[in-house]
Motif scaffolding. Structure first.
Motif, PDB file in Angstrom:
ATOM      1  N   UNK A   1      -3.921  45.107  45.796  1.00  0.00           N
ATOM      2  CA  UNK A   1      -2.797  45.978  46.113  1.00  0.00           C
ATOM      3  C   UNK A   1      -2.913  47.341  45.461  1.00  0.00           C
ATOM      4  N   UNK A   2      -3.773  47.458  44.430  1.00  0.00           N
ATOM      5  CA  UNK A   2      -4.032  48.793  43.892  1.00  0.00           C
ATOM      6  C   UNK A   2      -4.549  49.648  45.050  1.00  0.00           C
ATOM      7  N   UNK A   3      -5.182  50.716  44.780  1.00  0.00           N
ATOM      8  CA  UNK A   3      -5.513  51.670  45.850  1.00  0.00           C
ATOM      9  C   UNK A   3      -6.683  51.229  46.734  1.00  0.00           C
ATOM     10  N   UNK A   4      -6.953  49.908  46.765  1.00  0.00           N
ATOM     11  CA  UNK A   4      -8.093  49.392  47.540  1.00  0.00           C
ATOM     12  C   UNK A   4      -7.835  49.576  49.034  1.00  0.00           C
ATOM     13  N   UNK A   5      -8.759  50.201  49.725  1.00  0.00           N
ATOM     14  CA  UNK A   5      -8.620  50.437  51.167  1.00  0.00           C
ATOM     15  C   UNK A   5      -9.127  49.215  51.917  1.00  0.00           C
ATOM     16  N   UNK A   6      -8.320  48.755  52.866  1.00  0.00           N
ATOM     17  CA  UNK A   6      -8.596  47.441  53.434  1.00  0.00           C
ATOM     18  C   UNK A   6      -8.337  47.411  54.939  1.00  0.00           C
ATOM     19  N   UNK A   7      -9.356  46.992  55.693  1.00  0.00           N
ATOM     20  CA  UNK A   7      -9.200  46.686  57.113  1.00  0.00           C
ATOM     21  C   UNK A   7      -9.774  45.294  57.320  1.00  0.00           C
ATOM     22  N   UNK A   8      -9.012  44.420  57.962  1.00  0.00           N
ATOM     23  CA  UNK A   8      -9.515  43.071  58.233  1.00  0.00           C
ATOM     24  C   UNK A   8     -10.098  42.980  59.629  1.00  0.00           C
ATOM     25  N   UNK A   9     -10.259  41.743  60.103  1.00  0.00           N
ATOM     26  CA  UNK A   9     -10.832  41.575  61.446  1.00  0.00           C
ATOM     27  C   UNK A   9      -9.800  41.060  62.447  1.00  0.00           C
ATOM     28  N   UNK A  10      -8.502  41.093  62.068  1.00  0.00           N
ATOM     29  CA  UNK A  10      -7.469  40.568  62.955  1.00  0.00           C
ATOM     30  C   UNK A  10      -7.531  41.209  64.350  1.00  0.00           C
ATOM     31  N   UNK A  11      -7.806  42.481  64.427  1.00  0.00           N
ATOM     32  CA  UNK A  11      -7.808  43.178  65.715  1.00  0.00           C
ATOM     33  C   UNK A  11      -9.171  43.193  66.413  1.00  0.00           C
ATOM     34  N   UNK A  12     -10.129  42.470  65.833  1.00  0.00           N
ATOM     35  CA  UNK A  12     -11.464  42.460  66.437  1.00  0.00           C
ATOM     36  C   UNK A  12     -11.454  41.754  67.791  1.00  0.00           C
ATOM     37  N   UNK A  13     -12.111  42.343  68.759  1.00  0.00           N
ATOM     38  CA  UNK A  13     -12.228  41.746  70.093  1.00  0.00           C
ATOM     39  C   UNK A  13     -13.693  41.453  70.409  1.00  0.00           C
ATOM     40  N   UNK A  14     -13.871  40.479  71.303  1.00  0.00           N
ATOM     41  CA  UNK A  14     -15.242  40.188  71.758  1.00  0.00           C
ATOM     42  C   UNK A  14     -15.880  41.447  72.349  1.00  0.00           C
ATOM     43  N   UNK A  15     -15.062  42.278  72.994  1.00  0.00           N
ATOM     44  CA  UNK A  15     -15.643  43.493  73.595  1.00  0.00           C
ATOM     45  C   UNK A  15     -16.176  44.452  72.531  1.00  0.00           C
ATOM     46  N   UNK A  16     -15.566  44.441  71.330  1.00  0.00           N
ATOM     47  CA  UNK A  16     -16.105  45.254  70.227  1.00  0.00           C
ATOM     48  C   UNK A  16     -17.493  44.741  69.827  1.00  0.00           C
ATOM     49  N   UNK A  17     -17.558  43.426  69.638  1.00  0.00           N
ATOM     50  CA  UNK A  17     -18.831  42.821  69.245  1.00  0.00           C
ATOM     51  C   UNK A  17     -19.904  43.150  70.265  1.00  0.00           C
ATOM     52  N   UNK A  18     -19.560  42.978  71.545  1.00  0.00           N
ATOM     53  CA  UNK A  18     -20.540  43.231  72.609  1.00  0.00           C
ATOM     54  C   UNK A  18     -20.933  44.712  72.665  1.00  0.00           C
ATOM     55  N   UNK A  19     -19.928  45.571  72.488  1.00  0.00           N
ATOM     56  CA  UNK A  19     -20.182  47.018  72.540  1.00  0.00           C
ATOM     57  C   UNK A  19     -21.224  47.428  71.493  1.00  0.00           C
TER      58      UNK A  19
END
Lengths: 383, 383
Positions: B208-226
């Motif tokens: 919770x400190x100033x660590x910048x964080x993006x998870x994979x919740x919004x990842x789509x198969x089309x991203x992987x394929x792209x």
């Protein structure tokens, strides 16, 4: 704690340098004496050629052997044990050959014998292998154990140069000796594999025993390109696997791996070693397998362990294993100018490349040796 | 040596099982007591709900905490220290949050606090990191620290399933919880990254400190394929890097890696962690980051270290570091339904994919947060 360094070459100089530059080491360790050749003796810098004076100095607790080669390293290590000194060494050739004598003599004199950098250089492979064995039995060990050959293959793949040009680069960078035999014929891997096998299975295996070995001396750029065209990368893999409780399959072979296999991606002169344990499963280690700083670092890790009296989990070599490479079926591909179409279980893959099916490690290597008699440029790959 | 296990779930049961099946552990370790919920109490099997009786038992030297979660784990660990017990735990959430309190209380009571499996499960990451620090300063740490998200990405890549199907598989296999938030939103990585950062840099960083964080919740198969079409694989990478002596860049991001990058090939639910040290250079570790046996194995390694009185190389957290993600320029790619063509330093890559140039970690994440306000399905990748 006072230590003495034998040799002040690349690695020995690296040990001294790291200590000199590290406040946290300097407060613990003092290089009291350095054993050098006669012409390099310099009393003002604690450089002596009188080994007896080092052995007689009760303040010196650890001998750091960085001479390399079998002699006089063997004698100097044995004398150190007899004088009640702990020994650490990076010298895989002497450790692989004299493991039994060293273990015995160290135990007799109640001192420590450590050789972390002798396998995989800076990778803490031995320390981790021994820790795993506190809980697990290990079924297999292996990986990329020679950075020079890995550098050569990588240069062929990524710089598109010939084998000879890649070897020359390795020599220019100081990775390979003027005589590259130990690296490109697999002897260096053999030493490291013997040491790792001894530790992993509490046994005693010596170089030259029934270990099956193919190096990369005969590798051509066309081989690399041929397999890359099939999405395969070549790596020189040494591996040992325990089976039937008391048998050991052990081999060193250029091995074909899918390009997206983790080991296939280990590039440059890096090493990668892996073990498989009962409960820990697969555990892999990646890092610098040679070089001044990583090797000196690993020597110093051993020295600090002695300083901290950390347990070493010694082996006694009492697990008698039979090397038997007859039990695992494996597939091999051979490149040769000879026509192998009449041979049983051999089919042509394309041009000079032949696929050997239904082989054991033993039978494939036997066939390869026969072929080498008539085509000394032939090479065999494990698939 | 007598130990007590708190909880007899997957990991706690694994600890008991490994001891029961291992002759070499059984001769050293005895599970004298197991703390369980009231309805599971069974005196014939040493199962009790009376924690005070465990704390009062002077024969019990080590508490093995396998409850997970913050409470009552925090209180029970603190009580254990106060009762003079050594503690080992796999509980990353409680360790990341209460590192400072635990270190202090363990020191006050002259007992050991170990948490090897809290980061990267069965990989002996903490042990190796701390050993490296005996000689080297470490400049950076990082890697794949969450097996569940790695499994999900791998399933999308290799089984060609959707994110939802991959998540369901992970849940069916027991890798992901019914509520997968901790895994897919990066909280689990954040805990492990905080613990590793504390150890690597002798500091105290909290989730919770100033660590910048993006998870994979919004990842789509089309991203992987792209990105696969561009020979890039996606991995959720947590990393921390020291710079300017007292500043820390620290982030968790889906990261684009060339498919032949070693980290890009780490598949299934494996973990991979790497450090870079002054003299050792890069050192990487691959293995099982979760699961009953590997986690239990790592807990037992900690227990054996206590039994052998091996030094732990404690931290005191006295190195005050400022988290500052403004100094490293990085390139990012954003996938969003929004039209970003008016934004400075943003160019369209293809369709919904936009390239952010001239960013720092801080500025890219700020922009991403703004975009999420209007397109909550957007995702950002570090390149």
């Amino acid at each position: 704690m006072n230590i003495a360094i034998l040799g002040l070459g690349i690695v020995g100089g690296g040990v001294k340098d790291i200590i000199d530059k590290s406040p946290r080491l300097k407060e613990k360790l003092n290089v009291a004496s350095i054993w050098v050749r006669k012409e390099k003796v310099d009393a003002t810098q604690n450089k002596t050629n009188d080994y007896q004076s080092i052995l007689d100095n009760d303040d010196i607790k650890v001998i750091v052997e960085t001479l390399g080669g079998i002699h006089p390293a063997y004698e100097m290590i044995m004398d150190a044990f007899k004088a009640g000194k702990n020994v650490v060494t990076a010298n895989k050739a002497v450790v692989a050959k004299y493991m039994e004598e060293f273990i015995y003599e160290a135990k007799q004199n109640n001192v420590s014998f450590r050789f972390e950098p002798s396998v995989a250089g800076g990778i803490p492979w031995i320390q981790n292998l021994k820790r795993v064995l506190r809980i697990d039995d290990v079924q297999s060990i292996g990986g990329i154990l020679n950075g020079t050959s890995n550098f050569i293959i990588d240069a062929i793949v990524n710089q598109h140069v010939s084998f000879d040009e890649a070897l020359k680069q390795a020599q220019d960078l100081g990775y390979a000796e003027a005589d590259p035999t130990a690296d490109i014929d697999g002897y260096d891997v053999e030493n490291k594999l013997c040491i790792s096998t001894d530790l992993a299975f509490n046994t005693l295996v010596k170089p030259g025993d029934a270990i099956k070995k193919v190096g990369i001396r005969n590798l051509l750029k066309e081989d690399v390109d041929f397999f890359l065209g099939r999405n395969m990368n070549i790596k020189l893999i040494g591996q040992a696997r325990l089976y039937n409780q008391d048998k050991l399959a052990i081999s060193i072979e250029p091995t074909l791996l899918p390009v997206d296999n983790t080991i296939a991606t280990v590039n440059g002169n890096l090493n990668y070693v892996q073990l498989t344990g009962d409960t820990i499963g697969p555990l892999g280690f990646l890092g610098q397998g040679a070089g001044r700083k990583p090797t000196a670092n690993a020597l110093l890790q051993d020295v600090v362990d002695i300083l901290e009296s950390n347990p070493y989990y010694d082996i006694d070599g009492s697990h008698h294993l039979v090397i038997d490479n007859n039990n695992f079926s494996a597939e091999y591909i051979l490149r040769t100018e000879l026509d192998l179409s009449e041979l049983q279980d051999v089919s042509n893959l394309e041009g000079k490349y032949w696929r050997l099916a239904n082989q054991t490690i033993e039978s494939a290597h036997m066939l390869y040796q026969e072929i080498l008699q008539r085509d000394n440029k032939a090479i065999m790959f494990r698939q």
